[in-house]
Design a protein around this motif. Structure first.
Motif, PDB file in Angstrom:
ATOM      1  N   TRP A   1       0.656  -1.494   0.230  1.00 25.45           N
ATOM      2  CA  TRP A   1      -0.100  -0.014  -0.088  1.00 25.45           C
ATOM      3  C   TRP A   1       1.203   1.063   0.047  1.00 25.45           C
ATOM      4  O   TRP A   1       0.465   2.433  -0.815  1.00 25.45           O
ATOM      5  CB  TRP A   1      -1.047  -0.177   1.433  1.00 25.45           C
ATOM      6  CG  TRP A   1      -1.941  -1.164   0.982  1.00 25.45           C
ATOM      7  CD1 TRP A   1      -2.342  -2.240   1.817  1.00 25.45           C
ATOM      8  CD2 TRP A   1      -3.293  -0.801   0.289  1.00 25.45           C
ATOM      9  NE1 TRP A   1      -2.967  -2.958   1.171  1.00 25.45           N
ATOM     10  CE2 TRP A   1      -3.537  -2.108   0.300  1.00 25.45           C
ATOM     11  CE3 TRP A   1      -4.098   0.094  -0.998  1.00 25.45           C
ATOM     12  CZ2 TRP A   1      -5.312  -2.394   0.130  1.00 25.45           C
ATOM     13  CZ3 TRP A   1      -5.269   0.361  -0.981  1.00 25.45           C
ATOM     14  CH2 TRP A   1      -5.745  -1.254  -0.466  1.00 25.45           C
ATOM     15  N   ASP A   2       1.375   1.332   0.147  1.00 23.41           N
ATOM     16  CA  ASP A   2       2.685   2.464   1.054  1.00 23.41           C
ATOM     17  C   ASP A   2       3.980   2.478  -0.100  1.00 23.41           C
ATOM     18  O   ASP A   2       4.208   1.461  -0.550  1.00 23.41           O
ATOM     19  CB  ASP A   2       3.773   2.867   2.171  1.00 23.41           C
ATOM     20  CG  ASP A   2       2.067   2.760   3.127  1.00 23.41           C
ATOM     21  OD1 ASP A   2       0.862   3.410   2.888  1.00 23.41           O
ATOM     22  OD2 ASP A   2       2.369   2.458   4.346  1.00 23.41           O
ATOM     23  N   ALA A   3       4.394   3.377  -0.159  1.00 25.71           N
ATOM     24  CA  ALA A   3       6.141   3.325  -1.241  1.00 25.71           C
ATOM     25  C   ALA A   3       6.598   2.699  -1.076  1.00 25.71           C
ATOM     26  O   ALA A   3       7.021   2.991   0.694  1.00 25.71           O
ATOM     27  CB  ALA A   3       6.493   5.458  -1.600  1.00 25.71           C
ATOM     28  N   GLY A   4       7.744   2.306  -1.207  1.00 27.50           N
ATOM     29  CA  GLY A   4       8.633   1.811  -1.628  1.00 27.50           C
ATOM     30  C   GLY A   4       8.504   0.333  -0.597  1.00 27.50           C
ATOM     31  O   GLY A   4       9.071  -0.927  -0.648  1.00 27.50           O
ATOM     32  N   GLU A   5       6.881  -0.231  -0.270  1.00 25.96           N
ATOM     33  CA  GLU A   5       6.796  -1.841  -0.666  1.00 25.96           C
ATOM     34  C   GLU A   5       7.153  -2.191  -1.297  1.00 25.96           C
ATOM     35  O   GLU A   5       6.628  -1.435  -2.666  1.00 25.96           O
ATOM     36  CB  GLU A   5       5.424  -2.044   0.286  1.00 25.96           C
ATOM     37  CG  GLU A   5       4.931  -1.369   1.967  1.00 25.96           C
ATOM     38  CD  GLU A   5       3.388  -1.294   2.231  1.00 25.96           C
ATOM     39  OE1 GLU A   5       3.640  -1.591   3.662  1.00 25.96           O
ATOM     40  OE2 GLU A   5       2.997  -1.610   1.816  1.00 25.96           O
ATOM     41  N   VAL A   6       7.157  -3.628  -1.613  1.00 26.18           N
ATOM     42  CA  VAL A   6       6.975  -4.270  -2.424  1.00 26.18           C
ATOM     43  C   VAL A   6       6.327  -5.679  -2.306  1.00 26.18           C
ATOM     44  O   VAL A   6       6.153  -6.243  -1.392  1.00 26.18           O
ATOM     45  CB  VAL A   6       8.472  -4.645  -3.162  1.00 26.18           C
ATOM     46  CG1 VAL A   6       8.124  -5.787  -4.045  1.00 26.18           C
ATOM     47  CG2 VAL A   6       9.201  -3.659  -3.179  1.00 26.18           C
ATOM     48  N   GLY A   7       4.812  -5.477  -2.975  1.00 21.44           N
ATOM     49  CA  GLY A   7       3.868  -6.247  -3.608  1.00 21.44           C
ATOM     50  C   GLY A   7       3.104  -6.797  -4.238  1.00 21.44           C
ATOM     51  O   GLY A   7       3.101  -5.656  -4.859  1.00 21.44           O
ATOM     52  N   PHE A   8       1.264  -7.291  -3.952  1.00 20.11           N
ATOM     53  CA  PHE A   8       0.581  -7.462  -5.027  1.00 20.11           C
ATOM     54  C   PHE A   8      -0.052  -6.028  -4.425  1.00 20.11           C
ATOM     55  O   PHE A   8       0.248  -5.422  -3.636  1.00 20.11           O
ATOM     56  CB  PHE A   8      -0.165  -8.184  -4.669  1.00 20.11           C
ATOM     57  CG  PHE A   8      -1.241  -8.654  -5.455  1.00 20.11           C
ATOM     58  CD1 PHE A   8      -1.347  -8.871  -6.597  1.00 20.11           C
ATOM     59  CD2 PHE A   8      -2.515  -7.712  -4.687  1.00 20.11           C
ATOM     60  CE1 PHE A   8      -3.042  -8.651  -7.525  1.00 20.11           C
ATOM     61  CE2 PHE A   8      -4.580  -7.427  -5.284  1.00 20.11           C
ATOM     62  CZ  PHE A   8      -3.972  -8.379  -6.837  1.00 20.11           C
ATOM     63  N   ARG A   9      -0.689  -5.337  -6.199  1.00 21.50           N
ATOM     64  CA  ARG A   9      -0.611  -3.906  -5.539  1.00 21.50           C
ATOM     65  C   ARG A   9      -2.210  -4.189  -6.641  1.00 21.50           C
ATOM     66  O   ARG A   9      -2.792  -4.733  -7.243  1.00 21.50           O
ATOM     67  CB  ARG A   9      -0.589  -2.933  -6.964  1.00 21.50           C
ATOM     68  CG  ARG A   9       0.554  -2.605  -7.055  1.00 21.50           C
ATOM     69  CD  ARG A   9       1.196  -1.430  -5.881  1.00 21.50           C
ATOM     70  NE  ARG A   9       2.818  -1.250  -4.921  1.00 21.50           N
ATOM     71  CZ  ARG A   9       2.711  -0.449  -3.745  1.00 21.50           C
ATOM     72  NH1 ARG A   9       1.199  -0.066  -3.586  1.00 21.50           N
ATOM     73  NH2 ARG A   9       3.939   0.104  -3.799  1.00 21.50           N
ATOM     74  N   VAL A  10      -3.435  -3.561  -5.481  1.00 18.30           N
ATOM     75  CA  VAL A  10      -5.217  -3.530  -5.727  1.00 18.30           C
ATOM     76  C   VAL A  10      -5.346  -2.869  -6.957  1.00 18.30           C
ATOM     77  O   VAL A  10      -4.866  -1.912  -7.234  1.00 18.30           O
ATOM     78  CB  VAL A  10      -5.837  -2.910  -4.720  1.00 18.30           C
ATOM     79  CG1 VAL A  10      -5.617  -4.789  -3.599  1.00 18.30           C
ATOM     80  CG2 VAL A  10      -5.338  -1.916  -4.235  1.00 18.30           C
ATOM     81  N   VAL A  11      -6.290  -3.360  -7.493  1.00 16.76           N
ATOM     82  CA  VAL A  11      -6.647  -2.696  -8.648  1.00 16.76           C
ATOM     83  C   VAL A  11      -8.046  -1.803  -7.682  1.00 16.76           C
ATOM     84  O   VAL A  11      -8.713  -2.015  -6.823  1.00 16.76           O
ATOM     85  CB  VAL A  11      -7.606  -3.477  -9.450  1.00 16.76           C
ATOM     86  CG1 VAL A  11      -9.245  -2.899 -10.480  1.00 16.76           C
ATOM     87  CG2 VAL A  11      -6.941  -4.837 -10.354  1.00 16.76           C
ATOM     88  N   ASP A  12      -8.102  -0.337  -8.570  1.00 16.48           N
ATOM     89  CA  ASP A  12      -8.384   0.722  -7.759  1.00 16.48           C
ATOM     90  C   ASP A  12      -8.376   2.191  -8.778  1.00 16.48           C
ATOM     91  O   ASP A  12      -7.527   2.410  -8.971  1.00 16.48           O
ATOM     92  CB  ASP A  12      -7.302   1.310  -6.411  1.00 16.48           C
ATOM     93  CG  ASP A  12      -8.431   2.486  -5.634  1.00 16.48           C
ATOM     94  OD1 ASP A  12      -9.349   2.390  -5.818  1.00 16.48           O
ATOM     95  OD2 ASP A  12      -7.587   2.588  -4.368  1.00 16.48           O
TER      96      ASP A  12
END
Length: 570
Positions: free
Chosen positions: A559-570
């Protein structure tokens, strides 16, 4: 004719009308999934609801049920009583002994006195599938999800309905599947996308561009490996799929709202140093909470957050809410990174996982061998698939040592399905207790487990200055609590940012091939040395370790900048 909107179906999932099993396509049913397929599966679940509930459906829903084809699905084993196999009339003594060896020991009632009252023994005791209600509440009522209706459209000869962006986003996190909705989407590209991103349940979501500039959303059922097919236990809750992906931890609900705790990097920082915390209301202050508030929800989210307190201490409420994930269908495919890290910190008790996943797999196999004829744990446990289990064990060994850091999401979800079935089977084997009493006893036992585990985690953190890793230098054991807190805060100023490895760093364990003598895998080894059935408190321990296994298997949402992971459709 009138049909439920996708929002209506999602809200029905919130009300526990169905779980993710609705979207678990049977093995062999491959290819495109039509909207009619989804409607028929949904109608099947509605027909199986209690008569009192079906009587509250609107006339439009009643006509919808009448217009859909009845599915012939095998009955669930979760609540079916065990039955003795029929013996031939002239069976020899030897043949009787052979048959008896294959019968569940709990079914035979070995070691029980004739004077003890016998209870029916289900194959599995299903875990509850929803958040608890506030004290004094009478329980769930009809939330008018069946008011979400629209006229069905016909598109290229098939039933179709308009889908909003928020509905699509909810479907994505429930299925554990990303969506390709790029402007230059073409059929070939979407087919490639569907083959690459199969999602948690083997269902992919693709968007193809049409000539008028709009998009057609299509679902496809993809072939899954044997190791990716689910066991027969309870599935994860679709409501939790939305909440946990958003960093929201449900803990109670009433007739109109669902109360949840927002888990942030600050939550973990406070927990690590053992601060007293109290629960206070808050708004949708995080990106995840704002996303969740926009999704279709049967009950409006009512967010809370834990903050430091000088007087009261409600930390135990957070610990119990984390433990309740075991009993509320909380083993979802996605969760926010702070929620994963917080759950892992509390449940690990300051110990490294070690070969936890391998040992839990061994426990699954041990319980399966106790009654193989029930086939509770899916086709991976069949005798013909021994070579596949060997490969899976090799992969888990590499994951434990960090040699491999990536694994298909469908494999992770199927593994958690087997672990859920493991807990349900262990509870079913407890002798001389009613199913509801067993669940209540294990739930209480897990509360104690979580409290002890948290105390151990804080103690380990205060000594080492970090969690789940060996300190690089010795620290003064007489360090004051105040100084320890100061150092902890300094080291956690950037705790909201994931490591460069992203969510996979949560699952990789140690980089070496050896582990400390005391690790969570060793705890399962102690259980493996015993015989079945095991006592309630040991089941509570296994439940805590399964919760740790989920943190090693769930996919992190960034969700936040710098995090690596799945990005939701929004």
């Amino acid at each position: 004719h009138w049909v439920p909107t996708l929002s209506g179906i999602i809200k029905a999932g919130d009300e526990k009308v169905f779980s993710s099993s609705l979207l678990n396509v049977q093995h062999g049913a491959l290819g495109k999934l039509s909207l009619q397929d989804v409607y028929e599966a949904f109608a099947h679940e509605l027909r199986n609801r209690p008569v009192s509930e079906r009587g509250t459906y609107t006339s439009e829903i009643t006509r919808f049920l009448a217009s859909t084809k009845k599915l012939q699905r095998p009955p669930s084993v979760s609540v079916s009583p065990q039955r003795r196999p029929d013996l031939p009339k002239r069976a020899s003594r030897k043949s009787v002994d052979v048959i008896r060896n294959s019968i569940d020991l709990g079914e035979l009632g070995i070691g029980r006195s004739r004077s003890v009252k016998k209870f029916s023994s289900p194959n599995l005791i299903p875990l509850s599938n929803g958040p608890p209600f506030e004290v004094g509440d009478t329980g769930s009522i009809h939330s008018f999800w069946d008011q979400d209706l629209q006229h069905a459209l016909i598109f290229q000869g098939h039933t179709a309905v308009p889908v909003t962006g928020h509905e699509l986003a909810a479907l994505s996190v429930i299925l554990g599947s990303p969506v390709d909705i790029s402007l230059d989407a073409q059929n070939e590209k979407c087919e490639s996308w569907a083959n690459t991103y199969k999602g948690a349940l083997g269902v992919s979501i693709a968007a193809t561009a049409t000539s008028d500039g709009s998009y057609r959303i299509s679902l496809a059922s993809n072939k899954r490996n044997i190791s990716q097919l689910l066991a027969k236990g309870s599935s994860y809750c679709t409501l939790h799929a939305k909440h946990l992906a958003s960093g929201s931890l449900p803990f109670a609900s009433d007739r109109k709202i669902l109360n949840s705790i927002l888990i942030t990097p600050e939550t973990l920082a406070h927990l690590k140093v053992g601060e007293h915390l109290y629960l206070r209301p808050t708004g949708a202050d995080t990106k995840g909470a704002q996303f969740l508030a926009r999704l279709p929800n049967a009950r409006a989210p009512n967010f809370h957050i834990f903050a430091p307190s000088e007087s009261t201490n409600s930390t135990s409420r957070l610990l119990h809410a984390i433990g309740d994930l075991v009993f509320t269908g909380g083993f979802t495919p996605f969760a926010s990174i702070p929620l994963i890290k917080t759950t892992q910190f509390v449940a690990c008790g300051g110990l490294v996982p070690g070969r936890l996943l391998q040992r839990l797999d061994a426990l699954v196999e041990k319980v399966h061998r106790q009654a193989p004829h029930l086939q509770l744990f899916g086709p991976l446990l069949d005798d013909t698939n021994t070579h596949l289990r060997f490969r899976a064990n090799e992969r888990l060994a590499k994951l434990a040592t960090g040699t491999v850091t990536d694994e298909p999401l469908a494999d992770k979800v199927a593994r958690m399905s087997r672990y859920t079935t493991l807990l349900e089977r262990l509870m079913a084997l407890v002798p001389d207790m009613r199913p509801d009493d067993v669940v209540a006893a294990v739930r209480e036992g897990l509360k104690s487990e979580m409290e002890r585990s948290y105390e151990d985690a804080v103690a380990a953190h205060l000594i080492s200055g970090t969690v789940l890793s060996t300190p690089s230098s010795k620290r003064n054991s007489s360090m004051s609590r105040k100084d320890t807190r100061r150092r902890s805060r300094l080291s956690n100023n950037s705790s909201g940012t994931a490591s460069p490895d992203g969510p996979t760093s949560l699952t990789s364990g140690r980089s070496s091939s050896t582990f400390p003598v005391h690790n969570l895998g060793r705890k399962v080894e102690d259980v493996l040395k015993g015989s079945l059935p095991i006592d309630v408190q040991t089941i509570a321990l296994v439940a805590r370790l399964v919760l740790v296994a989920w943190t090693l298997s769930v996919e992190g949402v960034a969700w936040d900048a710098g995090e690596v992971g799945f990005r939701v459709v929004d």
